[in-house]
Design a protein around this motif. Structure first.
Motif, PDB file in Angstrom:
ATOM      1  N   HIS A   1       0.822  -1.219   0.000  1.00 36.78           N
ATOM      2  CA  HIS A   1       0.000   0.000   0.000  1.00 36.78           C
ATOM      3  C   HIS A   1       0.853   1.264   0.000  1.00 36.78           C
ATOM      4  O   HIS A   1       0.424   2.301   0.476  1.00 36.78           O
ATOM      5  CB  HIS A   1      -0.943   0.022   1.208  1.00 36.78           C
ATOM      6  CG  HIS A   1      -1.765  -1.213   1.346  1.00 36.78           C
ATOM      7  ND1 HIS A   1      -2.704  -1.574   0.419  1.00 36.78           N
ATOM      8  CD2 HIS A   1      -1.781  -2.185   2.296  1.00 36.78           C
ATOM      9  CE1 HIS A   1      -3.275  -2.705   0.778  1.00 36.78           C
ATOM     10  NE2 HIS A   1      -2.740  -3.101   1.911  1.00 36.78           N
TER      11      HIS A   1
ATOM     12  N   ARG B   1      -9.723  17.832  -4.122  1.00 35.47           N
ATOM     13  CA  ARG B   1      -9.185  16.823  -5.029  1.00 35.47           C
ATOM     14  C   ARG B   1      -9.184  17.331  -6.460  1.00 35.47           C
ATOM     15  O   ARG B   1     -10.069  18.084  -6.867  1.00 35.47           O
ATOM     16  CB  ARG B   1     -10.020  15.539  -4.966  1.00 35.47           C
ATOM     17  CG  ARG B   1      -9.938  14.784  -3.669  1.00 35.47           C
ATOM     18  CD  ARG B   1     -10.611  13.427  -3.772  1.00 35.47           C
ATOM     19  NE  ARG B   1     -12.040  13.523  -4.069  1.00 35.47           N
ATOM     20  CZ  ARG B   1     -12.626  13.002  -5.136  1.00 35.47           C
ATOM     21  NH1 ARG B   1     -11.898  12.382  -6.046  1.00 35.47           N
ATOM     22  NH2 ARG B   1     -13.928  13.113  -5.320  1.00 35.47           N
TER      23      ARG B   1
ATOM     24  N   ARG C   1     -13.197   2.695   5.791  1.00 39.00           N
ATOM     25  CA  ARG C   1     -13.346   3.456   4.545  1.00 39.00           C
ATOM     26  C   ARG C   1     -13.272   4.962   4.800  1.00 39.00           C
ATOM     27  O   ARG C   1     -13.747   5.458   5.826  1.00 39.00           O
ATOM     28  CB  ARG C   1     -14.690   3.141   3.883  1.00 39.00           C
ATOM     29  CG  ARG C   1     -14.835   1.745   3.329  1.00 39.00           C
ATOM     30  CD  ARG C   1     -16.230   1.561   2.763  1.00 39.00           C
ATOM     31  NE  ARG C   1     -17.246   1.768   3.797  1.00 39.00           N
ATOM     32  CZ  ARG C   1     -18.471   2.251   3.555  1.00 39.00           C
ATOM     33  NH1 ARG C   1     -18.824   2.609   2.333  1.00 39.00           N
ATOM     34  NH2 ARG C   1     -19.335   2.393   4.549  1.00 39.00           N
TER      35      ARG C   1
ATOM     36  N   LEU D   1     -17.023   9.806  -3.225  1.00 41.04           N
ATOM     37  CA  LEU D   1     -15.918   8.860  -3.297  1.00 41.04           C
ATOM     38  C   LEU D   1     -15.838   8.085  -1.990  1.00 41.04           C
ATOM     39  O   LEU D   1     -16.092   8.626  -0.917  1.00 41.04           O
ATOM     40  CB  LEU D   1     -14.596   9.618  -3.516  1.00 41.04           C
ATOM     41  CG  LEU D   1     -13.307   8.781  -3.602  1.00 41.04           C
ATOM     42  CD1 LEU D   1     -13.319   7.917  -4.869  1.00 41.04           C
ATOM     43  CD2 LEU D   1     -12.075   9.673  -3.582  1.00 41.04           C
TER      44      LEU D   1
ATOM     45  N   VAL E   1     -12.946   5.374  -0.265  1.00 41.64           N
ATOM     46  CA  VAL E   1     -11.611   4.786  -0.405  1.00 41.64           C
ATOM     47  C   VAL E   1     -11.401   3.783   0.727  1.00 41.64           C
ATOM     48  O   VAL E   1     -11.563   4.130   1.901  1.00 41.64           O
ATOM     49  CB  VAL E   1     -10.511   5.867  -0.358  1.00 41.64           C
ATOM     50  CG1 VAL E   1      -9.129   5.237  -0.445  1.00 41.64           C
ATOM     51  CG2 VAL E   1     -10.704   6.880  -1.471  1.00 41.64           C
ATOM     52  N   ASP E   2     -11.052   2.545   0.381  1.00 38.82           N
ATOM     53  CA  ASP E   2     -10.755   1.550   1.401  1.00 38.82           C
ATOM     54  C   ASP E   2      -9.438   1.891   2.086  1.00 38.82           C
ATOM     55  O   ASP E   2      -8.418   2.119   1.418  1.00 38.82           O
ATOM     56  CB  ASP E   2     -10.654   0.154   0.780  1.00 38.82           C
ATOM     57  CG  ASP E   2     -12.009  -0.362   0.308  1.00 38.82           C
ATOM     58  OD1 ASP E   2     -13.027   0.047   0.898  1.00 38.82           O
ATOM     59  OD2 ASP E   2     -12.051  -1.154  -0.652  1.00 38.82           O
ATOM     60  N   GLY E   3      -9.457   1.931   3.426  1.00 37.33           N
ATOM     61  CA  GLY E   3      -8.258   2.226   4.193  1.00 37.33           C
ATOM     62  C   GLY E   3      -7.978   1.138   5.197  1.00 37.33           C
ATOM     63  O   GLY E   3      -8.712   0.141   5.286  1.00 37.33           O
TER      64      GLY E   3
ATOM     65  N   GLU F   1      -2.836  13.649  -0.516  1.00 35.73           N
ATOM     66  CA  GLU F   1      -2.910  12.214  -0.288  1.00 35.73           C
ATOM     67  C   GLU F   1      -3.613  11.931   1.028  1.00 35.73           C
ATOM     68  O   GLU F   1      -3.668  12.783   1.910  1.00 35.73           O
ATOM     69  CB  GLU F   1      -1.507  11.600  -0.219  1.00 35.73           C
ATOM     70  CG  GLU F   1      -0.713  11.663  -1.491  1.00 35.73           C
ATOM     71  CD  GLU F   1       0.633  10.974  -1.330  1.00 35.73           C
ATOM     72  OE1 GLU F   1       1.126  10.429  -2.317  1.00 35.73           O
ATOM     73  OE2 GLU F   1       1.173  10.973  -0.207  1.00 35.73           O
TER      74      GLU F   1
ATOM     75  N   THR G   1      -2.054   6.768   0.312  1.00 36.07           N
ATOM     76  CA  THR G   1      -2.546   6.574  -1.039  1.00 36.07           C
ATOM     77  C   THR G   1      -1.725   7.462  -1.967  1.00 36.07           C
ATOM     78  O   THR G   1      -0.978   8.336  -1.528  1.00 36.07           O
ATOM     79  CB  THR G   1      -4.020   6.984  -1.175  1.00 36.07           C
ATOM     80  OG1 THR G   1      -4.122   8.407  -0.957  1.00 36.07           O
ATOM     81  CG2 THR G   1      -4.875   6.250  -0.164  1.00 36.07           C
TER      82      THR G   1
ATOM     83  N   TYR H   1      -5.927   8.770  -5.327  1.00 35.32           N
ATOM     84  CA  TYR H   1      -6.786   7.992  -4.458  1.00 35.32           C
ATOM     85  C   TYR H   1      -7.166   6.676  -5.083  1.00 35.32           C
ATOM     86  O   TYR H   1      -8.253   6.183  -4.921  1.00 35.32           O
ATOM     87  CB  TYR H   1      -8.041   8.758  -4.060  1.00 35.32           C
ATOM     88  CG  TYR H   1      -7.763  10.012  -3.267  1.00 35.32           C
ATOM     89  CD1 TYR H   1      -8.449  11.180  -3.515  1.00 35.32           C
ATOM     90  CD2 TYR H   1      -6.792  10.012  -2.285  1.00 35.32           C
ATOM     91  CE1 TYR H   1      -8.182  12.340  -2.790  1.00 35.32           C
ATOM     92  CE2 TYR H   1      -6.524  11.163  -1.570  1.00 35.32           C
ATOM     93  CZ  TYR H   1      -7.200  12.309  -1.827  1.00 35.32           C
ATOM     94  OH  TYR H   1      -6.909  13.448  -1.120  1.00 35.32           O
TER      95      TYR H   1
END
Length: 370
Positions: free
Chosen positions: A7, A297, A313, A330, A332-334, A353, A366, A370
């Protein structure tokens, strides 16, 4: 020595100049293995003079990370606050004091016990100092007390490689526990102060958002001038942030609020007359941490609002003025478990980021896409 992790995580051991190394190891006598007594894990982001994202963050139990990758620096005390200094780097605070890790010379602060810090430009700072992390609320509070009670707010300026700090700006009885600097209602120099106190028409203890202008005094130090000391948002809240959610450059405020059933929702407000007015109906969010951040973004002209769901997420919401709603744009898997997280500010060349400090001290990031 560099090790690469999944990652995009990396750890780099930084070789410091001798003067900076001495500043690090002489911060306080003796080591410390206790967790920081802080509201949230200390992290900060700024853009350096050469236009790159700069990230600084506490590392367990007694160090901090610094730079564009993970520069691991050890200290002999834990980090209580990190404040970005635009075009300079960051100010790192420990219980015994602090120093500027981005300056050409070590900049020392004699101000101990800093709990929270916000930059007011590259040479001015606002600090929450002192207080008690185990205090109880007096009387019958309407809301549970925050993590800190009885602290003071002090403003300071960097002069001749020293941080000169003024007297307390507000009574400690209002219990400030978090601060944030930003643009609001057409003015750049505003400080959002989270307080826990009574109000003229509400005699119970609640969390309240107060906004102050930052002005210059005859003593050469910044000071606070009341601008809006609201009783509350439309609902009880847990966090709030300045941001440009309309894209018009005026500056608004958004809050992470508590629903009647104990859930969470996000509401964006603008200043209208003498108070705040909602820009759109509140957006109900899934179970999330009590943390709200504004971020931009891509080529968007407006800020989005970011929360972290309890499943890891990161959820982004934007104001759709045409449809009059806040909508999710949006997810984003975290990482499932983190000590702290931040969305970096980005640079003129692109987006920032997502960065997370993991329980083992590694950094998860990330890319800007993203």
């Amino acid at each position: 020595d560099q090790r690469t992790f999944p990652h995009g995580r990396a750890r780099v051991v930084l070789t410091l100049p001798l003067s900076a190394l001495l500043a690090v190891v002489m911060l306080a006598p003796g080591g410390c293995d206790r967790p920081p007594a802080v509201d949230r894990w200390p992290m900060a982001s700024a853009v350096t003079e050469d236009g790159q994202d700069f990230v600084a963050y506490a590392l367990p139990p007694d160090g901090f990370g610094l730079g564009l990758t993970t520069h691991v620096i050890g200290v002999r005390d834990y980090v209580t606050a990190i404040c970005p200094l635009p075009e300079r780097g960051a100010m790192i605070f420990t219980p015994s004091g602090g120093f500027d890790v981005g300056a050409e010379k070590d900049l020392w602060s004699t101000q101990p016990d800093v709990r929270n810090a916000a930059a007011l430009g590259s040479t001015r700072l606002a600090l929450i100092v002192g207080g008690d992390t185990t205090g109880d609320a007096p009387g019958e509070p309407a809301e549970p007390p925050p993590w800190l009670m009885g602290a003071e707010i002090r403003l300071g300026r960097i002069e001749d490689d020293q941080l000169r700090v003024g007297p307390s700006e507000l009574p400690h009885t209002i219990n400030p526990w978090r601060i944030q600097h930003g643009r609001f209602a057409g003015e750049d120099d505003n400080l959002l102060v989270f307080v826990y106190t009574r109000a003229p028409f509400d005699e119970v203890m609640r969390r309240r958002p107060w906004i102050y202008r930052v002005t210059e005094g005859d003593d050469g130090l910044p000071h606070l001038d009341p601008r809006w000391r609201g009783t509350s948002f439309a609902h009880p809240f847990r966090d709030a942030t300045f941001g440009d959610f309309t894209g018009e450059g005026e500056g608004e405020i958004a809050a992470l609020e508590v629903t009647e059933d104990g859930g969470r929702m996000i509401t964006a407000y603008h200043f209208q007359g003498f108070g705040l007015e909602g820009l759109a109906p509140s957006a109900r969010v899934p179970p999330v941490e009590d943390r709200l951040q504004a971020a931009r973004r891509g080529e968007s002209e407006a800020d989005e609002l970011v929360v972290r769901a309890l499943d890891g997420r990161f959820l982004f919401y934007e104001l759709d003025a045409g449809r009059g709603e806040l909508r999710e744009t949006l997810a984003v898997d975290g990482p499932e478990t983190v000590l702290g997280w931040i969305v970096t500010g980005g640079t003129p060349a692109g987006s920032g980021e997502l960065a997370c400090v993991l329980p083992d001290g590694d950094i998860w990031r990330t890319g800007p896409e993203y």
